[in-house]
Design an enzyme around this catalytic site. Structure first.
Site, PDB file in Angstrom:
ATOM      1  N   GLU A   1      37.190  12.696  22.829  1.00  0.00           N
ATOM      2  CA  GLU A   1      37.079  11.268  23.120  1.00  0.00           C
ATOM      3  C   GLU A   1      36.978  10.528  21.798  1.00  0.00           C
ATOM      4  OE1 GLU A   1      33.857  10.050  25.659  1.00  0.00           O
ATOM      5  OE2 GLU A   1      34.588   8.001  25.741  1.00  0.00           O
TER       6      GLU A   1
ATOM      7  N   GLY B   1      26.021  11.344  19.372  1.00  0.00           N
ATOM      8  CA  GLY B   1      24.895  12.082  19.954  1.00  0.00           C
ATOM      9  C   GLY B   1      25.358  13.304  20.720  1.00  0.00           C
ATOM     10  N   ALA B   2      26.343  13.121  21.587  1.00  0.00           N
ATOM     11  CA  ALA B   2      26.799  14.213  22.436  1.00  0.00           C
ATOM     12  C   ALA B   2      28.064  13.788  23.166  1.00  0.00           C
ATOM     13  CB  ALA B   2      25.722  14.581  23.456  1.00  0.00           C
ATOM     14  N   MET B   3      28.654  14.754  23.899  1.00  0.00           N
ATOM     15  CA  MET B   3      29.927  14.467  24.585  1.00  0.00           C
ATOM     16  C   MET B   3      29.970  15.191  25.923  1.00  0.00           C
ATOM     17  SD  MET B   3      32.818  12.976  24.601  1.00  0.00           S
ATOM     18  CE  MET B   3      33.877  13.127  26.024  1.00  0.00           C
ATOM     19  N   GLU B   4      30.416  14.443  26.935  1.00  0.00           N
ATOM     20  CA  GLU B   4      30.319  14.887  28.330  1.00  0.00           C
ATOM     21  C   GLU B   4      31.499  15.717  28.829  1.00  0.00           C
ATOM     22  OE1 GLU B   4      30.759  11.594  27.339  1.00  0.00           O
ATOM     23  OE2 GLU B   4      32.139  10.569  28.697  1.00  0.00           O
ATOM     24  N   ASN B   5      32.196  16.468  27.968  1.00  0.00           N
ATOM     25  CA  ASN B   5      33.328  17.298  28.403  1.00  0.00           C
ATOM     26  C   ASN B   5      32.998  18.036  29.706  1.00  0.00           C
ATOM     27  OD1 ASN B   5      34.366  16.864  25.650  1.00  0.00           O
ATOM     28  ND2 ASN B   5      32.719  18.279  25.106  1.00  0.00           N
TER      29      ASN B   5
ATOM     30  N   HIS C   1      22.018  11.637  30.152  1.00  0.00           N
ATOM     31  CA  HIS C   1      23.201  10.780  30.021  1.00  0.00           C
ATOM     32  C   HIS C   1      24.495  11.593  30.181  1.00  0.00           C
ATOM     33  CE1 HIS C   1      25.358   7.233  28.317  1.00  0.00           C
ATOM     34  NE2 HIS C   1      26.208   8.172  27.917  1.00  0.00           N
ATOM     35  N   GLU C   2      24.605  12.670  29.428  1.00  0.00           N
ATOM     36  CA  GLU C   2      25.855  13.455  29.491  1.00  0.00           C
ATOM     37  C   GLU C   2      26.021  14.083  30.867  1.00  0.00           C
ATOM     38  OE1 GLU C   2      27.625  12.643  27.111  1.00  0.00           O
ATOM     39  OE2 GLU C   2      26.001  11.992  25.785  1.00  0.00           O
TER      40      GLU C   2
ATOM     41  N   GLU D   1      30.243   3.902  30.389  1.00  0.00           N
ATOM     42  CA  GLU D   1      29.106   3.953  29.456  1.00  0.00           C
ATOM     43  C   GLU D   1      27.945   3.059  29.886  1.00  0.00           C
ATOM     44  OE1 GLU D   1      28.797   6.292  27.701  1.00  0.00           O
ATOM     45  OE2 GLU D   1      30.820   7.010  27.233  1.00  0.00           O
TER      46      GLU D   1
END
Ligand code: B3K
Ligand code: ZN
Length: 892
Positions: free
Chosen positions: A128, A268-272, A304-305, A327
């Protein structure tokens, strides 16, 4: 000068959206993973979208070596397609297409941390927003959703773990020292949710039973040596799964859910899908290395993720202008998750206050600067620049306003309808609004302006009281300043939660002409939809004190004239804890502004007893939660005070704020000492809400005490540092020692403690980040000291966390030093942006934003800032990312 500035990169407009010319059904990929050269083979089945105006088959690619391109089994000749920048066009493609593409990529050389890259010898991906195009040519846009099957092949010794999205369907040896793993994701997804991870990793895993009885496998993957730091992330994941089932009826749709931590990560992080990839900062924790704030951050980011799995993955965005669709909504969900986990009314209010503080300090400032944009932007140059506090935090406030207007049940109905309509689709912000409107039967047409108009609205409140008729009138007027590209604004639909307090501070039963059905309520949600509206309250026995915008019911600035006495009454009594805190902030801001002006005028500084006594009463009020007291006793930040001025004088603000801290300590020393003693948390560390609240108040007390230098408070801090059993207390003590304005002996002792801290934790990267950050924001740290720290062997610009810990913290968190009169802070900033631009454009562009508000400073500083901005603008090979930010700042 302007002749040297490279041509501005092209702007993309929302109005130009065209549906894709081809849909993708399946994607099969084969990776031969090698850190130097990874070979990627991709087979894509596509079919023409007859509804699209786009007739070509369009693919995107970046930093790729194209080895093969076959369409329906035939090699495509060079003249069968065109490549212009990142865009490949194949004209006259048949309606049914199978593309076979082979590309070569260089993970080790990829320092942008977007696409496939190396981190400590492991493979990590970040796709992303537009990273997938750095892996293969593809219709890399979020409205193209497809099913993926991925074969990973790599050397077994170097890369024993091979992870992909979805389910592992096959694994085995290849016989040549290599092995393979085949992953299949059963859900259609856009390419930005693609992920793979390969390398030497270990995991904590657990089987978890869903409410439905189905069992799922949960894993948290980390580098060797970190398995003692994964429990909190695992607990947070389980809490997230349960919360989404209970609050929204949403179940985990996969049999396996993985979190991987990496120390090289831009965000911070990624929701793959099924394979979340996290910055180590939001995974690793134990009492030795992580603070209470870190624990809370992990809980909310893991939440969140995970919540993105429904809000983002199952229902995704049609185009990147709709980013806030996923988001804003997911931030709202994670904020509610954290609040529900604490559960108590005060706990919820504390979380709300913390969130609003960020919104006001960072988003309001963004909305008032050259990068201001609507929650649903109309244009951008580089989408990565639009992962902003406006999209995230203001977007969350917009979702919260539906919640406020529709109520708990009404909002849930809207969410249910949203999923019923759009599961498996890529949609727009308007579709979310329609679901909220249709499920509730409410007209939310005007509410659309929250998505289309940028800028922070101002609401002005004026009141009149008529004793004879016992009538109270409240007139609310709204306005919104011009922002780039938007001169005229139309009225917003603003929910204003409110109550009226009597002279004892008790809520009055409300009888408002416009809300007769709710007669007798003590809390009303007024709906302000016009430029100005008057609300009349009857049966009001005496002139009340209004409590407006309770729980911060809308992201606006509220102008209202209160006397000190009225604010004192609200601070001591308001039934709405948010507004109690707010009253204290108003009292403080009023004084800080006045004192800043006094500093500028060279006048003597004095703090009045009304303010001191109001804070004393809060500090000693043991019926109040310690975390709430901590928030009331925390003065508005220097950045917040700066927002009160048309022309900002950072040094004067700093002096004024330091003066108030010292004056408060001088008068409340005994009370701070007893708060310190009363809130110790002996025994084993636990990150529960009560202990965290106590530590917060105790450490605030310590920080105040160290503002009034004497021997005994230095010892208090030194002892806490030496004996601390957890990082929260250790770091707070080290910060107190470092910021102590005492004798030379004390300064030497503080320096020794800093050294010891480094030595004790040099193997813990996240703790060394704290060590740099603590020094970056210390008020003795000037530009020269930052340059010295940059020479430290542990410092590097190549790692985003480390770069941020020192340089971002200094530029954004130490305003009185950064804005040094000689411009040396800006010169440093320019060097850093230019250097980072070569390594990692996304990170560079974030730092570039530190000078957004340059027009708010005195002219002599503006001149230095302009030079620094122009120096960056004139840099050769400036990324789109940095060019956009600098271009907009210079155009301001
Ligand atoms: N969706 C990601 C952010 C990706 C940023 C790309 N530059 C993290 C999140 O919001 O959950
Ligand atoms: Zn997100």
């Amino acid at each position: 000068m302007s002749n040297d500035i490279a041509a501005t990169p092209p702007t993309i407009f929302r109005k130009d959206y065209v549906a894709p010319g081809f849909w993708v059904d399946t994607v099969e990929m084969g990776f031969d993973l090698d850190l130097h050269e990874t070979h990627v083979a991709t087979r894509i089945t596509m079919r023409r979208n007859h509804d699209s105006a786009e007739k070509d088959l369009v693919l995107f690619g970046a930093s790729l070596k194209l080895l093969q391109l076959r369409m329906n089994g035939v090699n495509l000749k060079k003249n069968a397609y065109t490549i212009d920048g990142e865009v490949m066009r194949i004209a006259n493609a048949p309606d049914e297409v199978t593309l076979e593409i082979e590309t070569l990529i260089k993970p080790l050389k990829n320092t942008s941390l977007s696409g496939l890259y190396a981190s400590n010898g492991n493979f990590i991906t970040q796709c992303e927003a537009e990273g997938f195009r750095k892996i293969t040519w593809f219709p890399d846009r979020p409205d193209v959703m497809a099913k993926y099957t991925v074969m990973l092949r790599a050397n077994k010794k170097k890369f024993p773990i091979l992870l992909g999205n979805g389910n592992l369907i096959e694994e085995g040896d290849l016989g040549d020292g290599r092995h393979f793993a085949k992953w299949e994701d059963p859900f259609k997804k856009p390419s930005y949710l693609f992920a793979l991870v390969a390398g030497k990793l270990v995991c904590q895993e657990e089987n978890y039973t869903l409410k439905s009885g189905r069992s799922v496998l949960l894993q948290v993957w980390v580098e060797d040596g970190n398995l003692d730091k994964t429990q909190h992330a695992m607990d947070s994941l389980k809490n997230s799964i349960r919360w989404d089932e209970e609050r929204f009826g949403l179940e985990l749709d996969l049999d396996r859910f993985m979190i991987v931590a990496t120390s090289d990560f831009n965000m911070g992080a990624m929701e793959n899908k099924g394979l979340n990839i996290f910055n180590t900062k939001y995974v690793l924790a134990n009492s030795r290395i992580a603070t209470d704030v870190d624990y809370a951050g992990i809980e909310s980011v893991v939440g969140h993720e995970y919540f993105h799995n429904w809000t983002g993955n199952r229902v995704t965005c049609r185009d990147w202008f709709q980013l806030s669709l996923k988001e804003g909504l997911t931030v709202f969900r994670d904020q509610e998750f954290s609040a529900d986990l604490v559960g108590t009314t005060t706990g919820r209010a504390v979380k709300r206050i913390e969130d609003v503080r960020v919104l006001r300090q960072v988003q309001f400032s963004e909305d008032a600067g050259p990068m201001a944009h609507p929650v649903r932007p109309d244009s951008f140059v580089e989408i990565n620049n639009f992962y902003t506090v406006t999209i995230y935090e203001k977007g969350s406030e917009v979702v919260r306003m539906y919640y406020t207007l529709l109520g708990h049940e009404g909002f849930r109905k809207g969410m249910d309808l949203y999923f019923a309509r759009h599961d498996g689709q890529a949609v727009e912000c308007d579709d979310f609004r329609a679901a909220m409107a249709d499920s509730s039967g409410r007209d939310l047409t005007q509410f659309e302006r929250w998505y289309s108009q940028s800028g922070t609205p101002r609401v002005k409140a004026e009141t009149t009281y008529d004793a004879e008729t016992q009538t109270y009138q409240l007139t609310l007027s709204q306005s919104c300043p011009a922002t780039p590209g938007q001169d005229e604004k139309l009225p917003f639909h603003i929910p204003v939660a409110m109550g009226l307090l009597d002279a004892e501070g008790k809520d009055i039963a409300l009888h408002c002409d416009a809300y007769s059905a709710l007669a007798g309520a003590t809390n009303l949600i007024l709906e302000l939809t016009e430029a100005s509206q008057t609300f009349t309250f009857t049966g009001v026995a005496a002139k009340p004190v209004p409590s407006l915008l309770r729980n911060f019911s809308a992201p606006v600035l509220l102008d209202i004239e209160y006397s000190d006495e009225e604010l004192g009454l609200l601070l001591a009594n308001d039934s709405d804890p948010f507004n109690r805190w707010e009253a204290g902030q108003r009292l403080a801001t009023r004084r800080l502004v006045k004192l800043t002006k006094a500093v500028q005028a060279g006048e003597t500084l004095e703090l009045d007893s009304m303010f001191i006594e109001a804070l004393r009463a809060t500090l000693v009020n043991e019926s109040l939660d310690p975390s709430f007291r901590e928030l009331v006793l925390t003065l508005p930040s220097e950045a917040m005070i700066a927002e009160e001025f048309d022309v900002v004088d950072p040094q004067a603000i700093h002096t004024a704020r330091q003066f108030v801290r010292t004056a408060l300590t001088q008068h409340l020393r005994a009370e701070f000492l007893s708060a310190y003693e009363a809130n110790l948390t002996p025994g084993q560390y636990t990150p529960d809400a009560i202990s965290m609240a106590k530590r917060a108040l105790k450490n605030l007390a310590l920080s105040y005490l160290s503002a009034w230098s004497d021997e005994s408070t230095f010892e208090l801090a030194q002892t806490q540092f030496d004996e601390a059993e957890n990082m929260t207390d250790r770091l707070a003590a080290l910060s107190a020692l470092t910021n102590f304005h005492g004798t030379e002996t004390q300064a030497n002792a503080a320096a020794q403690s800093l050294k010891k801290f480094y030595k004790d934790f040099k193997k813990e990267a996240l703790v060394i980040d704290k060590w740099f950050m603590l020094q970056a924001v210390a008020d003795t740290t000037d530009v020269a000291k930052v340059r010295e720290l940059m020479e430290h062997k542990a410092f590097t610009l190549g790692n985003p966390n480390r770069a941020r810990s020192l340089t971002f913290s200094f530029c954004n968190g130490n305003p009185s030093r950064f804005h040094a009169a000689d411009g040396s802070g800006y010169a440093l900033w320019a060097e850093l942006v230019i250097e980072l631009n070569k390594i990692n454009p996304q990170v560079a562009a974030r730092l570039a934003r530190s000078l957004d508000r340059w027009k708010k400073y005195p002219l002599h500083l503006q001149e230095h800032m302009k030079l620094a901005l122009e120096k960056v603008a004139a840099t050769k090979k400036l990324s789109k990312d940095v060019a956009e930010v600098i271009g907009k700042a210079l155009a301001a």
